[in-house]
Design a protein around this motif. Structure first.
Motif, short mmCIF file in Angstrom:
data_model
loop_
_atom_site.label_atom_id
_atom_site.label_comp_id
_atom_site.label_asym_id
_atom_site.label_seq_id
_atom_site.Cartn_x
_atom_site.Cartn_y
_atom_site.Cartn_z
N VAL A 49 0.87 -1.17 0.00
CA VAL A 49 0.00 0.00 0.00
C VAL A 49 0.91 1.23 0.00
O VAL A 49 2.03 1.17 0.51
CB VAL A 49 -0.91 0.00 1.25
N PHE A 50 0.45 2.32 -0.56
CA PHE A 50 1.24 3.56 -0.56
C PHE A 50 0.61 4.57 0.39
O PHE A 50 -0.62 4.59 0.58
CB PHE A 50 1.33 4.13 -1.98
N PRO A 51 1.44 5.43 1.01
CA PRO A 51 0.90 6.42 1.96
C PRO A 51 -0.23 7.25 1.38
O PRO A 51 -1.19 7.56 2.09
CB PRO A 51 2.13 7.28 2.27
N LYS A 52 -0.14 7.60 0.11
CA LYS A 52 -1.19 8.41 -0.50
C LYS A 52 -2.53 7.68 -0.49
O LYS A 52 -3.60 8.31 -0.36
CB LYS A 52 -0.81 8.78 -1.94
N GLN A 53 -2.52 6.36 -0.59
CA GLN A 53 -3.77 5.60 -0.56
C GLN A 53 -4.41 5.65 0.83
O GLN A 53 -5.64 5.70 0.94
CB GLN A 53 -3.49 4.14 -0.97
N VAL A 54 -3.59 5.67 1.86
CA VAL A 54 -4.13 5.81 3.22
C VAL A 54 -4.71 7.22 3.38
O VAL A 54 -5.78 7.39 3.97
CB VAL A 54 -3.05 5.54 4.28
N ALA A 55 -4.00 8.21 2.85
CA ALA A 55 -4.51 9.59 2.90
C ALA A 55 -5.83 9.71 2.14
O ALA A 55 -6.76 10.40 2.58
CB ALA A 55 -3.48 10.55 2.33
N ASN A 56 -5.93 9.01 1.01
CA ASN A 56 -7.18 9.00 0.25
C ASN A 56 -8.32 8.38 1.06
O ASN A 56 -9.48 8.80 0.97
CB ASN A 56 -7.01 8.24 -1.07
N ALA A 57 -7.98 7.35 1.84
CA ALA A 57 -8.99 6.71 2.68
C ALA A 57 -9.50 7.68 3.74
O ALA A 57 -10.71 7.75 4.02
CB ALA A 57 -8.40 5.46 3.35
N VAL A 58 -8.59 8.46 4.32
CA VAL A 58 -8.99 9.48 5.30
C VAL A 58 -9.92 10.49 4.63
O VAL A 58 -10.97 10.85 5.18
CB VAL A 58 -7.75 10.19 5.88
N GLU A 59 -9.56 10.92 3.43
CA GLU A 59 -10.38 11.89 2.71
C GLU A 59 -11.77 11.33 2.42
O GLU A 59 -12.78 12.02 2.57
CB GLU A 59 -9.68 12.29 1.41
N PHE A 60 -11.83 10.07 2.02
CA PHE A 60 -13.12 9.43 1.73
C PHE A 60 -13.98 9.35 2.99
O PHE A 60 -15.19 9.64 2.96
CB PHE A 60 -12.88 8.03 1.17
N ILE A 61 -13.38 8.98 4.10
CA ILE A 61 -14.11 8.87 5.37
C ILE A 61 -14.67 10.23 5.77
O ILE A 61 -15.83 10.34 6.19
CB ILE A 61 -13.18 8.30 6.46
#
Length: 229
Positions: free
Chosen positions: A193-205
Motif C-alpha cells: 500500500v502507498f501512503p497516498k492511498q491511506v490519505a485518500n482513505a482518510v479523505e473518503f471517510i
C-alpha cells in the motif's frame, strides 16, 4: 475552518495525510519528535513533542487548546519492533507500547472534550497486524490490536455526543517505517500500500454525510511479497 491535529506528521503516512488535509483547507497542527523536511503550503503549525513524555504531551495539548477548538484528531505516530520476543530489550518494548498504544489513548483523552463540542472525528491509524497473528511481531501486533479495541469501545462511548471514531488498518505500506528493520515490502507492483492511498482513505471517510460513520477500513495489497534487507 476545520482544525486538525495529527501525530507522526513528519514522514510516511502522516505526511501524506497532512498534505491532503492542507489541500482541503484544514488548519493542521502536526505533533512529532522530528520536523518536516519539506516545505508544506497552507495553514500548518508544527509542535515538536515526544508523545511518550506525558509532561510534554499535556503541555503541547494545552497550548493547542488555548488557540483552537479541534474538529479532527488523527493518531498516526507509530514504531515497529520485529524479532523473537525473548530477544527484544525491555526498554524497546516499553517504548513500543508507549508510542503505539499509551500515547494515542492519552491524546484521545486530552482532546475528547473539544471533539464533543465540535462533534468531531478521531481517527486511529492501526495495522493489519492488529487483526491477525503477527509472527516475530507479537508485541507490535498487541499494541495495534489494543488501539483498535480502544477505538471501537470509544465510539460506543462517545457516539451520542456526535463524535466519530474510526480505525484505519493498512497492511504493508511503502514508507521509511522499514528502514531499520530486516525486511520491507517488495517493490513489485501490487505488493504494498502507498501512503497516498491511506490519505485518500482518510479523505473518503471525512467526505461521508453527517450521521454516517465508516468505523473501520482495511487497506491491503493484492499480493504479499517482502524483501529481506
Amino acid at each position: 475552518m476545520t482544525k486538525a491535529i495529527i501525530t507522526g506528521h513528519s514522514s510516511g503516512i502522516g505526511l501524506e495525510i497532512t498534505k491532503t488535509l492542507l489541500d482541503r483547507g484544514f488548519l493542521v497542527y502536526g505533533i512529532s519528535r522530528s520536523s518536516v523536511k519539506e516545505e508544506l503550503t497552507g495553514n500548518f503549525t508544527e509542535k515538536q513533542c515526544d508523545i511518550t513524555d506525558l509532561q510534554q504531551l499535556e503541555k503541547t495539548a494545552q497550548e493547542i487548546l488555548n488557540e483552537s477548538q479541534i474538529d479532527l484528531v488523527i493518531n498516526c505516530a507509530g514504531i515497529g519492533l520485529f524479532a523473537m520476543h525473548e530477544d527484544l530489550r525491555p526498554k524497546d518494548l516499553a517504548n513500543l507500547v508507549q508510542t503505539n498504544l499509551t500515547a494515542p489513548i492519552i491524546i484521545s483523552n486530552l482532546f475528547l472534550k473539544t471533539l464533543k463540542k465540535t462533534e468531531g472525528t478521531l481517527i486511529n491509524i492501526t495495522s493489519i497486524s492488529g487483526k491477525q497473528n503477527s509472527k516475530f511481531g507479537a508485541a507490535y501486533g498487541a499494541t495495534k490490536a489494543g488501539l483498535e479495541s480502544f477505538g471501537k469501545s470509544l465510539f460506543d462511548e462517545a457516539r451520542k455526543s456526535g463524535v466519530q471514531v474510526i480505525n484505519i488498518a493498512p497492511d504493508l505500506t511503502d514508507t521509511h517505517f522499514y528502514d531499520n528493520l530486516s525486511f520491507r515490502p517488495s517493490k513489485k507492483i501490487g505488493s504494498s500500500v502507498f501512503p497516498k492511498q491511506v490519505a485518500n482513505a482518510v479523505e473518503f471517510i471525512l467526505a461521508q454525510p453527517k450521521g454516517t460513520v465508516i468505523t473501520e477500513m482495511t487497506l491491503r495489497p493484492q499480493k504479499i511479497l517482502i524483501d529481506k534487507t
